[in-house]
Scaffold this motif. Structure first.
Motif, PDB file in Angstrom:
ATOM      1  N   LEU A 116       1.002  -1.512  -0.175  1.00  0.00           N
ATOM      2  CA  LEU A 116       0.403  -0.013   0.614  1.00  0.00           C
ATOM      3  C   LEU A 116       0.615   1.413   0.069  1.00  0.00           C
ATOM      4  O   LEU A 116       0.418   2.615  -0.272  1.00  0.00           O
ATOM      5  N   THR A 117       1.119   0.936   0.895  1.00  0.00           N
ATOM      6  CA  THR A 117       2.621   2.810   0.791  1.00  0.00           C
ATOM      7  C   THR A 117       3.414   2.905  -0.487  1.00  0.00           C
ATOM      8  O   THR A 117       3.223   3.921  -1.106  1.00  0.00           O
ATOM      9  N   PHE A 124       0.373   6.032  -7.147  1.00  0.00           N
ATOM     10  CA  PHE A 124      -0.163   6.582  -7.376  1.00  0.00           C
ATOM     11  C   PHE A 124      -0.561   8.333  -7.014  1.00  0.00           C
ATOM     12  O   PHE A 124      -0.868   8.750  -8.132  1.00  0.00           O
ATOM     13  N   PHE A 125       0.482   8.945  -6.242  1.00  0.00           N
ATOM     14  CA  PHE A 125       0.548  10.187  -6.374  1.00  0.00           C
ATOM     15  C   PHE A 125       1.450  10.483  -7.730  1.00  0.00           C
ATOM     16  O   PHE A 125       1.334  11.717  -7.184  1.00  0.00           O
ATOM     17  N   ASN A 126       2.161   9.989  -7.730  1.00  0.00           N
ATOM     18  CA  ASN A 126       3.203  10.180  -8.397  1.00  0.00           C
ATOM     19  C   ASN A 126       2.524   9.966 -10.475  1.00  0.00           C
ATOM     20  O   ASN A 126       3.825   9.907 -11.362  1.00  0.00           O
ATOM     21  N   ALA A 129     -10.205   9.633   0.272  1.00  0.00           N
ATOM     22  CA  ALA A 129      -9.633  11.009  -0.756  1.00  0.00           C
ATOM     23  C   ALA A 129     -11.527  12.156  -0.299  1.00  0.00           C
ATOM     24  O   ALA A 129     -11.536  12.699   0.520  1.00  0.00           O
ATOM     25  N   PHE A 130     -12.230  10.988  -0.075  1.00  0.00           N
ATOM     26  CA  PHE A 130     -13.447  11.293   0.653  1.00  0.00           C
ATOM     27  C   PHE A 130     -13.386  11.697   2.588  1.00  0.00           C
ATOM     28  O   PHE A 130     -14.120  13.112   2.419  1.00  0.00           O
ATOM     29  N   ASN A 175      -0.719  -3.151  -5.017  1.00  0.00           N
ATOM     30  CA  ASN A 175      -2.018  -3.817  -4.374  1.00  0.00           C
ATOM     31  C   ASN A 175      -3.363  -2.934  -4.441  1.00  0.00           C
ATOM     32  O   ASN A 175      -3.858  -1.453  -5.329  1.00  0.00           O
ATOM     33  N   LYS A 176      -3.694  -3.970  -5.243  1.00  0.00           N
ATOM     34  CA  LYS A 176      -4.692  -4.086  -5.799  1.00  0.00           C
ATOM     35  C   LYS A 176      -6.524  -3.389  -5.201  1.00  0.00           C
ATOM     36  O   LYS A 176      -7.462  -2.831  -5.662  1.00  0.00           O
ATOM     37  N   GLY A 177      -6.316  -3.456  -3.600  1.00  0.00           N
ATOM     38  CA  GLY A 177      -7.377  -2.803  -2.821  1.00  0.00           C
ATOM     39  C   GLY A 177      -7.354  -0.989  -2.756  1.00  0.00           C
ATOM     40  O   GLY A 177      -7.781  -0.227  -2.142  1.00  0.00           O
ATOM     41  N   VAL A 178      -5.922  -0.321  -3.792  1.00  0.00           N
ATOM     42  CA  VAL A 178      -6.074   1.154  -4.068  1.00  0.00           C
ATOM     43  C   VAL A 178      -7.313   1.944  -4.859  1.00  0.00           C
ATOM     44  O   VAL A 178      -7.332   2.563  -4.919  1.00  0.00           O
TER      45      VAL A 178
END
Length: 103
Positions: free
Chosen positions: A56-57, A63-65, A86-87, A75-78
């Motif tokens: 996840l890290t 993701f943020f890049n 985000a919510f 990780n598919k849970g992302v």
């Protein structure tokens, strides 16, 4: 339970700082740096089996890049966790603005 400095308004200010600094750090630190650290998962390091949180890290960093496919590979849970976070992030920012600026 909490030190007095983290009570009331100070606690809200600390939360705001956390919610603003963490995503900024993930955007500033290159994904390659986080990937080179390797697994920090205690469960994986002790038993050699990946848990649901493994990667996840690295997924957040990618993701943020804007490396979405690599984030999904780690990780598919992302797919579920990023929208939920985000919510929560937007909800707290709305709460903070409403409480301190729209009195």
């Amino acid at each position: 339970m909490f030190p007095k400095i983290l009570m009331g308004e100070n606690r809200d200010h600390a939360k705001l700082a956390f919610f603003l600094i963490v995503p900024a750090l993930f955007m500033v630190i290159p994904a390659r740096v986080v990937e080179d650290i390797g697994s920090l998962c205690l469960f994986n390091n002790l038993f050699g089996v990946e848990c649901w949180g493994c990667g996840l890290t690295r997924a957040f960093s990618n993701f943020f890049n804007f490396n979405f496919s690599q984030a999904f590979n780690y990780n598919k849970g992302v797919i579920v966790i990023i929208p939920l976070m985000a919510f929560l992030w937007l909800h707290f920012i709305y709460y903070y603005i409403k409480k301190y600026f729209l009195k």
